[in-house]
Design an enzyme around this catalytic site. Structure first.
Site, PDB file in Angstrom:
ATOM      1  N   PRO B 245       0.786  -1.244   0.000  1.00 18.87           N
ATOM      2  CA  PRO B 245       0.000   0.000   0.000  1.00 18.87           C
ATOM      3  C   PRO B 245       0.815   1.291   0.000  1.00 18.87           C
ATOM      4  CG  PRO B 245      -0.001  -0.947   2.205  1.00 18.87           C
ATOM      5  CD  PRO B 245       0.837  -1.864   1.336  1.00 18.87           C
ATOM      6  N   CYS B 246       2.123   1.203  -0.207  1.00 18.52           N
ATOM      7  CA  CYS B 246       2.930   2.418  -0.050  1.00 18.52           C
ATOM      8  C   CYS B 246       2.516   3.549  -0.998  1.00 18.52           C
ATOM      9  CB  CYS B 246       4.415   2.097  -0.199  1.00 18.52           C
ATOM     10  SG  CYS B 246       4.817   1.161  -1.678  1.00 18.52           S
ATOM     11  N   ARG B 247       1.929   3.194  -2.153  1.00 13.88           N
ATOM     12  CA  ARG B 247       1.558   4.270  -3.090  1.00 13.88           C
ATOM     13  C   ARG B 247       0.043   4.512  -3.126  1.00 13.88           C
ATOM     14  NH1 ARG B 247       6.516   6.085  -4.869  1.00 13.88           N
ATOM     15  NH2 ARG B 247       5.745   6.644  -6.935  1.00 13.88           N
TER      16      ARG B 247
END
Lengths: 325, 296
Positions: B245-247
Site C-alpha cells: 500500500p505504499c503508493r
C-alpha cells in the site's frame, strides 16, 4: 430463442465443483489442533453455494474460514445459500483410505430423507443440499487429503423435462423485476431459504409451504448453475420433496424456476435464469430412505478418487506452532 | 448509481486531502461496497488477530472465487498441468519456499527504503524465517513424497460409482467454464499507511492453489516486481501475494482530485472503496471482481 421440446427428455443436473478455500484448510488445522485432537467423530461443517452469478463459472460448493463456527450463515455472501455438511476427519492416511465409504455417504442421504419426511426440509429448504466431506489433514506437511460427496435421493423414476425456456420468454421485464425483489426480500427474512413459491403472474414470491404447494404454482430454487440447458444439483433433492408432496397419486407436471442472479452495473440481473416443465414421478410409498446417487466428486482427471491439496508453502508455520497442543 | 458530489463542508473527509482513510471511514466505505455489490462481504478472521480499531465482525472485506480470465500463455500451462503423471495435480510451493522468499527479499531490497516502510521489510524478513522453519524437518524438500491415492482400490468401484444418467458429464458443462483461474480477494485496513490493502490467493481451474510463482502472471508487469509482495495475511494466518500500500494514498488522492476537478464539490467517503478497486484493477487487469457501478 425459446427452446421447445416436443418430447420429454431425461433431466440432467450439473454437479457441484467443490471449492474449499485456503482459509478453510487453515481453519481445519486449528480445529484439529485445538478441538478435535484425536477424535474422529463426525462433526458439522458449514458450506455455501453462490447463486449462478456467472455463466462461465461452474456451480461451486464453497467452504471458508467460518465453516466451523456456531452460526451456519455467518459471513454468508448476499447471493449465496448455506449448505449443511458433515466432516469426517481421519487421523491417519491409512484410516482415511480404508473408510467405509458406502456407510459414510448413507448417513448424509438418510439425513436428507429424514428432513424431507419430517417436513423440516420444507421449512428450511437449505437442508435439501447436504454434503459429506472426508478429510485427512497431514499437519506436518500441510497436505490435505479430501473427498466430497453430494448425495442425491432418487425419485421412483428419473424426472423428465418437457421444456426448457429462458426466463425472459416466460415473464415480462416488470415481472422479472418483481421476482428479483421478491427473492431478495425472502432472503432478507431467512438466509436458509433455498427454494420458494412463485404465485400467479410471477409477482409474488413466498416461502415453500405444504398448503401453498400445488401443480399450479411455479416452484423456484436458488440455482448455483449458470448453464442455459441444465439446472444445478440442489434441484435433485427438491424434486424428491415435491414428488413426495405433490405426486402421491401419480406422476405430475410442475413448473420449476431455476433462479440465478448476478449484479451488473449495480443492478440485479436474473435474465440467465431458466424455467423448466418437469414431470415429477410418483412419490415413494415406503418410509425407508430410497435409493440414492452417492455423488462422490471426481478428481480433476475425472477419476473417482480423493483430491489432495498441498499448502506447505502458504501455511504460516509460526502461527500454527503457537496453537499446537 | 452515480457519484454524488456535494459541497457541504462538514462532509469533507480527510481522505480528500491525503488519500488516506480512518478506520471508521474504512467501515463506511466497506459497508457501502457490501450493500451494493453482493459478491463482497465482511469477514472477521482469526479472533486473536482482531484489530480493536475495527468492529469484530468488520475486520476486512472479502470476495471469493473471482474468475481470472486466461492470458495468452496460460492455456498451454494448464493443459500440461492436466497431464501430470500419477493423476494428482501437485500443488503448492513445496521445495521452493526458500527460493521464493529470497525472491521476495530481493524485491524488497530493490524497492528501497524510500518506498517501503519498516514494517513491510520486517514482515518480509519474518516471512523468510517462517519458510526456513517450515523446512526444518526436511519433509517439504522432497516433492515426490506427496502421496498419490490413485492406486487405492475402494473395495471395488461400485462403492463410489453411480449409475446415474441424470448427472451431466463434466465435458458437457461447456468450454466456457474450463480453464479459468480463480482468486480469493480480501481487503484489509493497513494502519501504517491508513489505506486499504489488497490480498489475493489464487487457484487453478481445478481449485488447487496456484503453484510457485504462477500468480505473477495475473499482475500487471509493471507492478509485479515493484509493489507486489508475498506476506502473511494479517487476519487469516496464511501467506499470499499482496499489493503493497505504499503508493495507495497518493494514487487515491490523484483519483479523488480527478473526480472533483475544478469544482468545489467533494466525494462522499462511502465511494472510496469503489474508486480504490477501480485503481487496483490496473494492477490486476484480468481478475474480474465486482465494483463497476459507474464510469469514471
Amino acid at each position: 430463442q425459446t427452446r421447445h421440446r416436443a418430447m420429454a427428455q431425461l433431466l440432467r443436473f450439473a454437479s457441484f465443483a467443490s471449492s474449499p478455500d485456503i482459509a478453510f484448510w487453515h481453519a481445519l488445522s486449528r480445529q484439529k489442533l485445538d478441538h478435535m485432537k484425536l477424535s474422529e467423530a463426525a462433526r458439522p461443517v458449514h458450506g455455501f453455494y453462490p447463486i449462478g452469478d456467472r455463466p462461465d463459472v461452474p456451480a461451486r460448493l464453497c467452504l471458508g474460514d467460518t465453516a466451523f463456527g456456531d452460526d451456519p450463515v455467518a459471513e454468508l455472501p448476499a447471493l449465496a445459500c448455506p449448505a449443511k455438511g458433515i466432516l469426517m476427519n481421519s487421523n491417519t492416511l491409512d484410516a482415511f483410505k480404508t473408510r467405509d465409504l458406502q456407510a459414510d455417504v448413507a448417513v448424509v442421504a438418510q439425513n436428507i430423507w429424514s428432513d424431507i419426511q419430517s417436513g423440516e426440509a420444507l421449512r428450511n429448504t437449505s437442508l435439501l443440499t447436504q454434503f459429506l466431506l472426508l478429510t485427512f489433514a497431514d499437519l506436518k506437511k500441510y497436505h490435505f487429503h479430501y473427498w466430497f460427496a453430494f448425495p442425491a435421493l432418487k425419485c421412483t423414476a428419473d424426472p423428465q423435462v418437457m421444456s426448457t425456456k429462458p426466463v425472459s420468454s416466460v415473464y415480462s421485464p416488470e415481472q422479472l423485476d418483481a421476482l428479483a425483489k421478491g427473492a431478495d426480500s425472502l432472503r432478507q427474512k431467512s438466509r436458509t431459504t433455498a427454494a420458494f413459491i412463485v404465485t400467479g403472474d410471477g409477482s409474488s414470491v413466498e416461502p415453500l409451504a405444504s398448503d401453498k404447494l400445488s401443480c399450479d404454482v411455479t416452484v423456484g430454487f436458488f440455482d448455483p448453475c449458470g448453464l442455459a440447458d441444465n439446472p444445478g444439483w440442489p434441484l435433485r433433492n427438491l424434486l424428491v420433496l415435491l414428488s413426495q408432496t405433490l405426486a402421491k397419486d401419480g406422476a405430475k407436471t410442475v413448473r420449476i424456476l431455476c433462479y440465478r442472479e448476478r449484479v451488473q452495473d449495480g443492478t440485479p440481473d436474473i435474465s440467465h435464469s431458466i424455467v423448466l416443465e418437469v414431470v415429477l414421478p410418483k412419490a415413494h410409498e415406503k418410509p425407508e430412505c430410497p435409493d440414492f446417487v452417492k455423488g462422490w466428486e471426481k478428481n480433476p482427471k475425472q477419476k473417482l478418487t480423493p483430491r489432495i491439496c498441498n499448502l506447505s508453502a502458504t501455511m504460516n508455520p509460526t502461527h500454527l506452532a503457537d496453537t499446537a497442543v | 448509481l452515480a457519484l454524488d458530489q456535494h459541497g457541504t463542508a462538514s462532509k469533507v473527509s480527510t481522505f480528500q486531502k491525503t488519500g488516506k482513510l480512518t478506520p471508521e471511514e474504512f467501515v463506511i466505505a466497506g459497508d457501502f461496497l457490501v450493500e451494493n455489490f453482493p459478491s463482497w462481504s465482511w469477514g472477521s478472521g482469526l479472533p486473536e488477530k482482531h484489530r480493536s480499531h475495527l468492529p469484530p465482525d468488520k475486520q476486512f472485506l472479502q470476495t471469493r472465487n473471482v474468475p481470472c480470465y486466461p492470458r495468452s500463455n496460460r492455456a498451454i500451462a494448464e493443459n500440461e498441468l492436466g497431464e501430470d503423471e500419477g493423476g494428482w495435480v501437485e500443488t503448492g510451493l513445496a521445495g521452493d519456499d526458500g527460493d521464493n522468499m529470497d525472491a521476495v527479499a530481493e524485491i524488497e531490497v530493490g524497492m528501497g527504503a524510500a518506498t517501503i516502510g519498516g514494517d513491510a521489510a520486517a514482515a518480509a524478513s519474518s516471512g523468510s524465517g517462517d519458510a526456513d522453519d517450515g523446512d526444518a524437518d526436511g519433509d517439504d524438500d522432497d516433492f515426490d513424497d506427496v502421496e498419490s491415492l490413485d492406486d487405492y482400490d475402494y473395495d471395488g468401484s461400485a462403492v463410489v460409482e453411480d449409475d446415474d444418467a441424470a448427472a451431466l458429464p463434466a465435458a458437457e458443462e461447456g468450454a466456457a467454464t474450463v480453464g479459468n483461474r480463480m482468486y480469493d480477494m480480501t481487503i484489509t485496513y493497513d494502519v501504517h499507511y491508513s489505506t486499504p490493502r489488497v490480498w489475493l490467493f489464487g487457484y487453478d481451474a481445478n481449485h488447487q492453489p496456484l503453484k510457485k510463482d504462477e500468480w505473477r502472471e495475473d499482475f500487471s508487469e509493471e507492478h509485479v516486481d515493484k509493489t507486489v509482495t508475498y506476506e502473511a495475511h494479517p487476519h487469516l494466518g496464511y501467506s499470499c501475494p499482496s499489493i503493497h500500500p505504499c503508493r495507495h494514498a497518493q494514487a487515491m488522492l490523484r483519483l479523488v482530485q480527478m473526480i472533483v476537478g475544478d469544482t468545489d464539490g467533494s466525494v462522499d467517503v462511502k465511494f472510496y472503496m469503489m474508486i480504490f478497486l477501480k485503481f487496483i484493477q490496473e494492477i490486476i487487469p484480468n481478475i474480474e471482481y465486482d465494483y463497476t457501478a459507474w464510469a469514471m
